[in-house]
Design an enzyme around this catalytic site. Structure first.
Site, PDB file in Angstrom:
ATOM      1  N   ASP A 146       0.840  -1.207   0.000  1.00 12.46           N
ATOM      2  CA  ASP A 146       0.000   0.000   0.000  1.00 12.46           C
ATOM      3  C   ASP A 146       0.871   1.250   0.000  1.00 12.46           C
ATOM      4  O   ASP A 146       1.237   1.734   1.057  1.00 12.46           O
ATOM      5  CB  ASP A 146      -0.919  -0.030   1.214  1.00 12.46           C
ATOM      6  N   GLU A 176      -2.521  10.186  -0.639  1.00 12.81           N
ATOM      7  CA  GLU A 176      -3.820   9.503  -0.588  1.00 12.81           C
ATOM      8  C   GLU A 176      -4.190   9.191   0.857  1.00 12.81           C
ATOM      9  O   GLU A 176      -5.329   9.332   1.261  1.00 12.81           O
ATOM     10  CB  GLU A 176      -3.770   8.198  -1.398  1.00 12.81           C
TER      11      GLU A 176
HETATM   12 ZN   LIG Z   1      -3.553   2.757  -0.483  1.00 16.34          ZN
END
Ligand SMILES: [Zn+2]
Length: 449
Positions: free
Chosen positions: A284, A318
């Site tokens: 991620d 993000e």
């Molecule tokens: Zn992410």
């Protein structure tokens, strides 16, 4: 008859081109080496950190080296939140009898007072239960949100969605009942010792009303819950000194191959370059970034010259702000750029299963028509649904958004924790994802919407 024969040829050409893309990804792919560098040489890339800037510099230099038409940085102001020294927590079953537990501050949380907070702790199964207990039961205590992810959900992102509200809004809601702080069970389907961070919000609460928030590992959550059933008078202690600084300048990293026939039609492929500070952000979303860069590399390697402009965007911030996604959409709008398709990879670097599509029924049907071309690669999950956070702000009538959907069973073992590490990304799985993305973009480029 002629039309039918022609269609057959077209299908063969597509099959051949897609096979070439998969072959190139599996034999000449650069993504895994890029990810190795991002993860092991740079590490966690929280917005506003030195590592985030290093990741900007590194990915820009790698895109420059591909010999594509344009590479540039798009400035964007991002929040800067710093964890500080490692958090510390224990619970006390009787005076002097303590058990240490693994916690980490949630992203954006305020610090505890310098000496920490020690208070009784009350367990709830979710935000809804706060009102049932009321101020009498909650005031002056630490609230322990212990709603687990539902193991019966096959799409683990659905299980995440169903309980992430306690992490995101738990502090805000519990403070309305006089809580001193909150501890949240980590968003993790597995029992282990890793606390998982993630974003949280105080809404428009003033500084003085904000209470500190931390995640606790699933093993420690189970232990604490069992201990509380035996002895509701348990005291909990935690200390953290995280801090929010003023916004700093950062960048989206962008590169493109300009279209040969319809350069004004833009196709975006991307992931987010920032990550949390625990672990190295390999799944991620280092994986999504290198897969997106790989799409352009695969077109170069296989000699495919796109008709439309293919643009890779590595979005900044993000995780705790979405500033990069918003900035990209804002600039695209101001420049009146015509985006026809955007594909995001932000669900981990695991074996690709398919795509979610967010667009009109007609365009969804069109994408469904390509599904058979992906079946030889066991990529066959094509459903309407959420695409990705960073490309979301681009959404408008006529634009098709899509998300790569890898197998999600192990994703939350890693997500936002110190267990999100390079060694947990499998090279072939990562490469198959990149090839699937390149194949879908190839089809959109060739046939348009
Ligand atoms: Zn992410």
């Amino acid at each position: 008859m002629i039309a039918f024969a022609y269609l057959g040829v077209a299908q063969n050409t597509d099959q051949d081109q897609i096979k070439k893309l998969y072959n190139a990804a599996l034999t000449e792919g650069k993504g895994y080496d890029w990810l190795n560098y991002l993860s092991n040489q740079i590490g966690g890339r929280l917005s506003g950190s030195v590592q985030a800037q290093q990741a900007v510099n590194y990915t820009k230099s790698q895109l420059d080296s591909l010999g594509i038409d344009k590479v540039w940085l798009q400035p964007v102001m991002v929040p800067k939140w710093v964890r500080g020294t490692p958090e510390f927590a224990y619970f006390e079953t009787s005076p002097g009898v303590t058990t240490n537990v693994a916690i980490c501050a949630l992203g954006g949380s305020v610090a505890t007072p310098p000496k920490g907070i020690k208070a009784n702790i009350i367990e709830v199964a979710g935000i809804e239960q706060l009102a049932t207990l009321g101020k009498d039961m909650i005031e002056g205590k630490i609230v322990f949100f212990n709603k687990p992810m539902d193991p019966t959900q096959i799409n683990t992102f659905s299980a995440y969605s169903n309980c992430v509200d306690q992490r995101y809004a738990g502090a805000l809601e519990a403070s309305k009942f006089g809580a001193l702080g909150i501890i949240v069970r980590s968003m993790n389907l597995r029992l282990d010792d890793f606390p998982h961070t993630g974003s949280m919000s105080y809404g428009d609460q003033t500084e003085s009303n904000r209470i500190p928030a931390a995640a606790i590992s699933t093993n420690a959550a189970e232990l604490l819950s069992t201990s509380l059933k035996l002895n509701p008078d348990i005291k909990f202690y935690f200390k953290q000194n995280c801090k929010e600084f003023p916004d700093v300048e950062s960048y989206n990293v962008i590169g493109e191959i300009t279209g040969s026939a319809k350069p004004e039609e833009v196709i975006v492929v991307g992931g987010h370059l920032d990550s949390w500070d625990l672990g190295d952000g390999s799944h991620d979303d280092g994986a999504g970034c290198v897969q997106s860069m790989e799409v352009l590399n695969l077109f170069k390697t296989t000699g495919y010259r796109p008709k439309r402009t293919i643009r890779v965007v590595l979005f900044m911030n993000e995780e705790n702000g979405l500033r990069g996604g918003n900035k990209y959409a804002e600039v695209a709008e101001a420049k009146k750029e015509k985006h026809i398709f955007a594909l995001e990879s932000d669900s981990g670097g695991f074996t690709p299963r398919g795509f979610t599509i967010d667009g009109s029924d007609k365009n969804f049907e069109k994408v469904l028509g390509w599904k058979n071309l992906f079946e030889p690669y066991l990529v066959h999950y094509f459903e309407k649904g959420f695409s990705g956070a960073d490309i979301g702000p681009l959404k408008k009538e006529g634009l098709v958004l899509a998300g790569l959907r890898p197998d999600s069973q192990r994703y939350f073992d890693h997500h936002h924790s110190d267990n999100d590490r390079f060694e947990h990304v499998n090279r072939r799985e990562l490469e198959l994802g990149a090839a699937s993305m390149a194949s879908l973009i190839y089809l959109v480029d060739k046939y348009g919407f």
